[in-house]
Scaffold this active site. Sequence first.
Site, mmCIF file in Angstrom:
data_model
loop_
_atom_site.group_PDB
_atom_site.id
_atom_site.type_symbol
_atom_site.label_atom_id
_atom_site.label_comp_id
_atom_site.label_asym_id
_atom_site.label_seq_id
_atom_site.Cartn_x
_atom_site.Cartn_y
_atom_site.Cartn_z
ATOM 1 N N LYS A 1 50.672 4.870 11.922
ATOM 2 C CA LYS A 1 49.235 4.757 11.658
ATOM 3 C C LYS A 1 48.564 6.108 11.388
ATOM 4 O O LYS A 1 47.603 6.180 10.652
ATOM 5 C CB LYS A 1 48.525 4.051 12.816
ATOM 6 C CG LYS A 1 48.745 2.541 12.808
ATOM 7 C CD LYS A 1 47.719 1.820 13.664
ATOM 8 C CE LYS A 1 47.899 0.319 13.579
ATOM 9 N NZ LYS A 1 49.118 -0.160 14.291
ATOM 10 N N GLU B 1 37.047 -0.109 14.428
ATOM 11 C CA GLU B 1 37.251 -1.007 15.554
ATOM 12 C C GLU B 1 38.726 -0.912 15.930
ATOM 13 O O GLU B 1 39.565 -0.456 15.156
ATOM 14 C CB GLU B 1 36.912 -2.452 15.183
ATOM 15 C CG GLU B 1 37.994 -3.187 14.397
ATOM 16 C CD GLU B 1 38.156 -2.683 12.976
ATOM 17 O OE1 GLU B 1 37.172 -2.133 12.423
ATOM 18 O OE2 GLU B 1 39.261 -2.829 12.421
ATOM 19 N N SER C 1 58.469 1.312 12.660
ATOM 20 C CA SER C 1 57.083 1.759 12.511
ATOM 21 C C SER C 1 56.544 2.521 13.722
ATOM 22 O O SER C 1 55.645 3.334 13.586
ATOM 23 C CB SER C 1 56.182 0.563 12.204
ATOM 24 O OG SER C 1 56.358 -0.458 13.177
HETATM 25 C C1 PLP Z 1 49.698 -1.420 14.126
HETATM 26 C C2 PLP Z 1 51.163 -1.419 14.088
HETATM 27 C C3 PLP Z 1 51.889 -2.255 13.208
HETATM 28 C C4 PLP Z 1 51.226 -3.280 12.327
HETATM 29 O O1 PLP Z 1 50.403 -2.762 11.336
HETATM 30 P P1 PLP Z 1 50.786 -2.779 9.801
HETATM 31 O O2 PLP Z 1 49.518 -2.407 9.134
HETATM 32 O O3 PLP Z 1 51.272 -4.141 9.446
HETATM 33 O O4 PLP Z 1 51.852 -1.768 9.591
HETATM 34 C C5 PLP Z 1 53.261 -2.165 13.179
HETATM 35 N N1 PLP Z 1 53.919 -1.309 13.979
HETATM 36 C C6 PLP Z 1 53.270 -0.486 14.843
HETATM 37 C C7 PLP Z 1 54.072 0.425 15.692
HETATM 38 C C8 PLP Z 1 51.877 -0.513 14.919
HETATM 39 O O5 PLP Z 1 51.247 0.290 15.775
#
Ligand code: PLP
Length: 410
Positions: free
Chosen positions: A102, A124, A389
Amino acid sequence: MIFNNVDFDTYFKKYPDVNGYFGKYGGCYIKPELQKAMEEITDAYFTIAKSTRFISELRRIRREFQGRPTPISHLERLSDYIGNGVQLYVKREDLNHTGAHKLNHCMGEALLAKYMGKKKLIAETGAGQHGVALATAAAYFGLECDIYMGSVDIKKQAPNVARMKILGANVVEVTHGLQTLKEAVDAAFDAYANEYHDAIYCIGSVLGPHPFPMMVRDFQMVVGIEAREQFVGMTGELPDAVVACVGGGSNAAGMFAGFLNDPVDIYGVEPLGRGPKLGDHAASLKYGTEGIMHGFNSIMLKDENGEPAPVYSVASGLDYPSSGPEHAFLHTLGRVKYDVVDDNETIDAFYKLARLEGIIPAIESAHAVAYGMKLAKEMGRGHILINLSGRGDKDMDYVIEHYGIPEIKR
Ligand SMILES: *Cc1c(COP(=O)(O)O)cnc(C)c1O
């Protein structure tokens, strides 16, 4: 590469179009008074953010502050465990500063705000991940930061609330309605409508009105561009398949962008949660229909009144009743296959990655790992690249409380 009449050589020049559409999805459906603010951001994005000064500054920040490029790791023991020769790899966004992807778009949005002369970032947050990433960016650039959050979420997400406060953000409690994400979105938008001269609204995924789905994708594209180059450098070839989890779809959009024009199978993974009944999952592309919410046209899960349906996922970052318009487009086109894994498959993958590889994944990311493992069994040969992610420190207490700790097998 031409796929279903779309030429992917020129894809990023054509999608979205000037009005923010990916095919029929996207657009900008908001109050007239905010239309102007969105146009101002779009103009700034095309002049400032495409300038060499902005791009080189963002590159420096990614290298010196975020710790990019993040590596790719070969999952040798997990691949051996599956045992049919397929090799699994992960792109380590868990090693990006703050522990997830993010920050990639938050730093981009905050740098743009700074160049536009804005003093404050507004957003938010539900689970608090976006709030923490944005509070980090605000601290880095010396901007004020107001994060709107429902009272229920504030209680549930105490560690992230503490992080935001330590970073100097102002956490604004939203006390009406169900006191969760939906009310927080409305409150943040109302505040923005009053403050848009001095503030910028920072959306946390490839969602919302144009230009956000485009901008957030472009800021996340670094993930896919790095990954492609690293993977070819490591193995001498492209992966056969690329996998990422899809909530709003930002980590997936960034990863996929690196491979859309290649002969690579691409999979987006949605949360099936407890099962296919409405309310038990958040698999909007699989089970949803076309509709408009939160400022854009996409595919969404609706209740009997056509309003956004209640959704559920074991991963709080994935429980959103729609997905970004670009994903709706790639889904309709068939260029990306969207499929699901459930909570149990996800928790199994969470522990497999921890115990076989020494990586504790975010539960969101464990969805992608679970799907990668299933795909490996079906494929029988080849290489699979999974976008990890984020890291799972935030999820440890929850997993132990709800699923326990599996016995150690020796
Ligand atoms: C917020 C988050 C997601 C989901 O958000 P996307 O916009 O779909 O990428 C996925 N993995 C992690 C670790 C997150 O913090």
